[in-house]
Design an enzyme around this catalytic site. Structure first.
Site, mmCIF file in Angstrom:
data_model
loop_
_atom_site.group_PDB
_atom_site.id
_atom_site.type_symbol
_atom_site.label_atom_id
_atom_site.label_comp_id
_atom_site.label_asym_id
_atom_site.label_seq_id
_atom_site.Cartn_x
_atom_site.Cartn_y
_atom_site.Cartn_z
ATOM 1 N N ARG A 27 0.816 -1.228 0.000
ATOM 2 C CA ARG A 27 0.000 0.000 0.000
ATOM 3 C C ARG A 27 0.839 1.262 0.000
ATOM 4 O O ARG A 27 0.448 2.272 0.602
ATOM 5 C CB ARG A 27 -0.929 0.054 1.221
ATOM 6 C CG ARG A 27 -2.030 -0.963 1.226
ATOM 7 C CD ARG A 27 -3.247 -0.465 0.469
ATOM 8 N NE ARG A 27 -4.209 -1.532 0.346
ATOM 9 C CZ ARG A 27 -5.242 -1.692 1.163
ATOM 10 N NH1 ARG A 27 -5.451 -0.840 2.116
ATOM 11 N NH2 ARG A 27 -6.065 -2.696 0.988
ATOM 12 N N ARG A 31 -3.448 6.573 1.110
ATOM 13 C CA ARG A 31 -3.978 7.778 1.750
ATOM 14 C C ARG A 31 -3.053 8.473 2.725
ATOM 15 O O ARG A 31 -3.347 9.595 3.134
ATOM 16 C CB ARG A 31 -5.301 7.430 2.456
ATOM 17 C CG ARG A 31 -6.431 7.202 1.480
ATOM 18 C CD ARG A 31 -7.612 6.549 2.153
ATOM 19 N NE ARG A 31 -7.270 5.187 2.533
ATOM 20 C CZ ARG A 31 -8.109 4.335 3.115
ATOM 21 N NH1 ARG A 31 -9.338 4.723 3.405
ATOM 22 N NH2 ARG A 31 -7.718 3.119 3.410
ATOM 23 N N ARG A 40 -6.722 11.374 -6.002
ATOM 24 C CA ARG A 40 -7.965 10.637 -5.780
ATOM 25 C C ARG A 40 -9.147 11.592 -5.857
ATOM 26 O O ARG A 40 -10.195 11.265 -6.429
ATOM 27 C CB ARG A 40 -7.889 9.979 -4.410
ATOM 28 C CG ARG A 40 -9.068 9.157 -4.001
ATOM 29 C CD ARG A 40 -8.726 8.587 -2.636
ATOM 30 N NE ARG A 40 -9.743 7.760 -2.061
ATOM 31 C CZ ARG A 40 -10.727 8.211 -1.308
ATOM 32 N NH1 ARG A 40 -10.859 9.505 -1.094
ATOM 33 N NH2 ARG A 40 -11.582 7.353 -0.773
ATOM 34 N N ASP A 77 -6.642 -2.830 -7.309
ATOM 35 C CA ASP A 77 -7.184 -3.493 -6.120
ATOM 36 C C ASP A 77 -7.397 -4.963 -6.436
ATOM 37 O O ASP A 77 -7.577 -5.324 -7.604
ATOM 38 C CB ASP A 77 -8.514 -2.849 -5.708
ATOM 39 C CG ASP A 77 -8.833 -3.192 -4.262
ATOM 40 O OD1 ASP A 77 -8.308 -2.515 -3.372
ATOM 41 O OD2 ASP A 77 -9.561 -4.174 -4.027
ATOM 42 N N TYR A 154 -14.693 -12.042 0.012
ATOM 43 C CA TYR A 154 -15.441 -10.817 -0.299
ATOM 44 C C TYR A 154 -16.679 -11.122 -1.149
ATOM 45 O O TYR A 154 -17.734 -10.521 -0.974
ATOM 46 C CB TYR A 154 -14.545 -9.812 -1.029
ATOM 47 C CG TYR A 154 -13.529 -9.177 -0.111
ATOM 48 C CD1 TYR A 154 -13.896 -8.124 0.734
ATOM 49 C CD2 TYR A 154 -12.220 -9.621 -0.065
ATOM 50 C CE1 TYR A 154 -12.976 -7.535 1.587
ATOM 51 C CE2 TYR A 154 -11.288 -9.035 0.792
ATOM 52 C CZ TYR A 154 -11.672 -8.002 1.617
ATOM 53 O OH TYR A 154 -10.763 -7.428 2.462
HETATM 54 O O1 CP3 Z 1 0.190 -1.678 -2.483
HETATM 55 C C1 CP3 Z 1 -0.153 -0.768 -3.256
HETATM 56 O O2 CP3 Z 1 0.205 0.434 -3.130
HETATM 57 C C2 CP3 Z 1 -0.972 -1.151 -4.466
HETATM 58 C C3 CP3 Z 1 -2.356 -0.944 -4.362
HETATM 59 C C4 CP3 Z 1 -3.266 -1.884 -3.586
HETATM 60 C C5 CP3 Z 1 -4.507 -1.434 -3.078
HETATM 61 N N1 CP3 Z 1 -5.176 -2.509 -2.596
HETATM 62 C C6 CP3 Z 1 -4.966 -0.034 -3.115
HETATM 63 C C7 CP3 Z 1 -6.063 0.370 -2.230
HETATM 64 C C8 CP3 Z 1 -3.169 -3.254 -3.317
HETATM 65 C C9 CP3 Z 1 -2.026 -4.223 -3.586
HETATM 66 C C10 CP3 Z 1 -4.400 -3.631 -2.708
HETATM 67 C C11 CP3 Z 1 -4.713 -5.019 -2.316
HETATM 68 C C12 CP3 Z 1 -5.908 -5.293 -1.523
HETATM 69 N N2 CP3 Z 1 -7.150 -4.721 -1.637
HETATM 70 C C13 CP3 Z 1 -5.992 -6.299 -0.529
HETATM 71 C C14 CP3 Z 1 -4.879 -7.248 -0.169
HETATM 72 C C15 CP3 Z 1 -3.857 -6.603 0.669
HETATM 73 C C16 CP3 Z 1 -4.283 -6.325 2.068
HETATM 74 O O3 CP3 Z 1 -4.253 -5.144 2.437
HETATM 75 O O4 CP3 Z 1 -4.587 -7.290 2.784
HETATM 76 C C17 CP3 Z 1 -7.294 -6.275 -0.003
HETATM 77 C C18 CP3 Z 1 -7.829 -7.172 1.089
HETATM 78 C C19 CP3 Z 1 -8.017 -5.293 -0.732
HETATM 79 C C20 CP3 Z 1 -9.457 -4.936 -0.582
HETATM 80 C C21 CP3 Z 1 -9.586 -3.545 -0.147
HETATM 81 N N3 CP3 Z 1 -9.422 -2.452 -0.967
HETATM 82 C C22 CP3 Z 1 -9.876 -3.082 1.161
HETATM 83 C C23 CP3 Z 1 -10.109 -3.967 2.360
HETATM 84 C C24 CP3 Z 1 -9.898 -1.683 1.085
HETATM 85 C C25 CP3 Z 1 -10.242 -0.722 2.178
HETATM 86 C C26 CP3 Z 1 -9.031 -0.497 2.971
HETATM 87 C C27 CP3 Z 1 -9.112 0.710 3.837
HETATM 88 O O5 CP3 Z 1 -8.066 0.926 4.492
HETATM 89 O O6 CP3 Z 1 -10.127 1.427 3.857
HETATM 90 C C28 CP3 Z 1 -9.560 -1.303 -0.222
HETATM 91 C C29 CP3 Z 1 -9.387 0.058 -0.741
HETATM 92 C C30 CP3 Z 1 -8.019 0.445 -1.171
HETATM 93 N N4 CP3 Z 1 -7.224 -0.314 -1.977
HETATM 94 C C31 CP3 Z 1 -7.350 1.669 -0.866
HETATM 95 C C32 CP3 Z 1 -6.129 1.635 -1.549
HETATM 96 C C33 CP3 Z 1 -5.075 2.715 -1.616
HETATM 97 C C34 CP3 Z 1 -7.908 2.810 -0.045
HETATM 98 C C35 CP3 Z 1 -9.025 3.397 -0.845
HETATM 99 C C36 CP3 Z 1 -9.125 4.883 -0.851
HETATM 100 O O7 CP3 Z 1 -8.259 5.595 -1.399
HETATM 101 O O8 CP3 Z 1 -10.162 5.325 -0.350
#
Ligand code: CP3
Length: 357
Positions: A27, A31, A40, A77, A154
């Site tokens: 990640r 944010r 964003r 994602d 999910y």
């Molecule tokens: O690592 C990186 O920088 C690449 C981008 C990336 C994102 N999601 C961006 C993201 C990667 C590799 C993921 C993987 C992902 N997404 C996983 C597996 C990794 C982990 O964290 O366990 C999972 C379970 C998801 C599903 C997902 N997407 C969730 C649970 C959420 C909410 C998380 C939160 O903190 O609110 C997301 C959204 C998401 N994916 C964000 C980002 C930067 C935040 C969204 C935003 O900008 O509002």
């Protein structure tokens, strides 16, 4: 395509000698970076950001412009696949991902299809190609996907869950239904990763975020078996270069030997596993990635350096370690502390890499 100027990550993943330990953060584009929040806002929302190759390229490069990271990771994602299957992904503010149409019965599960990476998921493949062009060989690009089981969590729960009650009920009462979802997911993930590799991803990572919540036996049957299937179909060479694969099961430390045997090149570890023990257990089978507790970033620069030093020391001498956090970076992390961490890894790790090893 341009040759890599910094191939430290690829070398470490393949357990080849490097001058220092490469580092990237799960990640890393997110944010905690004000510039990410601005892009964003321009996109409108997170999904629109993922679906615009130009903006996804912009945010992928943001952390690299700030820090001396050794890899870029595709901005996207894991839930793009079930979205492309028609489940209707959306993000409710502050609630994480949700699906409008979860797959909980035989009828909807029977209708699931394998998305065409060059069709519904074309925007991801275009982003990979655009990011590669923008990187111009600075560092390698990591592509990724969710594991078949984590995607199923999910898809069945319809979003995040505290207890995974719905999917586990299916697992115990109607395992054939879950196997059908996992079969479609494994095919989808393999095709999707191969398309990312064709478009320029130089390493790929499979995120098994929820595999660690399964029982010992269920993990093997419902997560690991499908990870192994994905691994058996993923292209491992592209234009003469080996494409390493990282598998990360959060909470999977107890099953490290089995994970190391699933066909991957590197196992990602969360912060609950000691790297010295892990290394002893896997021998020279795989490299290891991890595993600083992301909450260390909330301490002080001095403590961040000390904790970083402890992770490096626990892995010890020689190649085969990729430094990372044990899970994604928190959105509340101070960006200046990330700089301290990256610099500490580069500086302190040189002592563990010597000529010829
Ligand atoms: O690592 C990186 O920088 C690449 C981008 C990336 C994102 N999601 C961006 C993201 C990667 C590799 C993921 C993987 C992902 N997404 C996983 C597996 C990794 C982990 O964290 O366990 C999972 C379970 C998801 C599903 C997902 N997407 C969730 C649970 C959420 C909410 C998380 C939160 O903190 O609110 C997301 C959204 C998401 N994916 C964000 C980002 C930067 C935040 C969204 C935003 O900008 O509002």
């Amino acid at each position: 395509m341009t040759a890599l100027k910094n191939d430290t990550l690829i070398r470490a993943l393949l357990r080849q000698p490097t001058d220092y330990t490469p580092v990237w953060l799960m990640r890393q584009a997110g944010r905690y970076l004000p510039e990410y929040n601005r892009t964003r806002a321009r996109a409108g929302n997170f999904l629109a950001l993922c679906k615009s190759p130009a903006l996804a390229t912009e945010v992928t490069l943001q952390p690299l412009d700030r820090y001396g990271l050794d890899a870029a990771i595709l901005f996207s994602d894991i839930l793009t696949i079930p979205d492309a299957m028609g489940l209707g992904l959306y993000f409710a503010e502050g609630e994480g991902p949700r699906f409008e149409r979860p797959t909980q019965d035989a009828a909807s599960i029977g209708k699931l299809h394998v998305p065409d990476p060059y069709g519904e998921l074309r925007y991801v493949i275009d982003a990979v190609a655009e990011i590669r062009r923008a990187l111009a060989g600075r560092v390698p690009l990591i592509g990724f996907a969710g594991s078949p089981y984590t995607l199923a969590c999910y898809m069945v729960e319809g979003g995040a869950s505290d207890d995974f009650r719905i999917i586990k009920t299916m697992l115990y009462k109607e395992p054939a239904l879950l196997h059908r979802i996992l079969d479609v997911n494994a095919q989808s993930v393999a095709l999707y990763l191969n398309a990312q590799i064709e478009a320029g991803a130089q390493a790929v990572m499979v995120f098994d975020t929820w595999g660690g919540n399964l029982s010992h036996d269920a993990y093997r049957e419902f997560s690991l078996a499908y990870l192994a299937r994905v691994l058996a179909s993923v292209k491992r060479d592209h234009i003469g270069k080996r494409v390493p694969v990282i598998v990360f099961t959060k909470g999977g430390g107890l099953w490290l030997e089995s994970i190391a045997g699933c066909g991957c090149d590197c196992v990602g570890l969360d912060w609950t596993t000691n790297l010295a023990d892990a290394r002893r257990r896997v021998g020279d089978q795989v490299s290891l990635q991890g595993n600083l507790d992301p909450m260390v970033l909330f301490s002080t620069p001095q403590i961040i350096r000390e904790e970083t030093g402890k992770v490096l020391a626990s892995f010890g001498d020689g190649p085969g370690h990729v430094f990372n956090l044990g899970h994604g970076i928190s959105q509340f992390s101070p960006p200046e502390h990330v700089a301290v961490l990256i610099d500490a890894v580069h500086e302190l790790s040189r002592a563990y890499h010597h000529d010829g090893d």
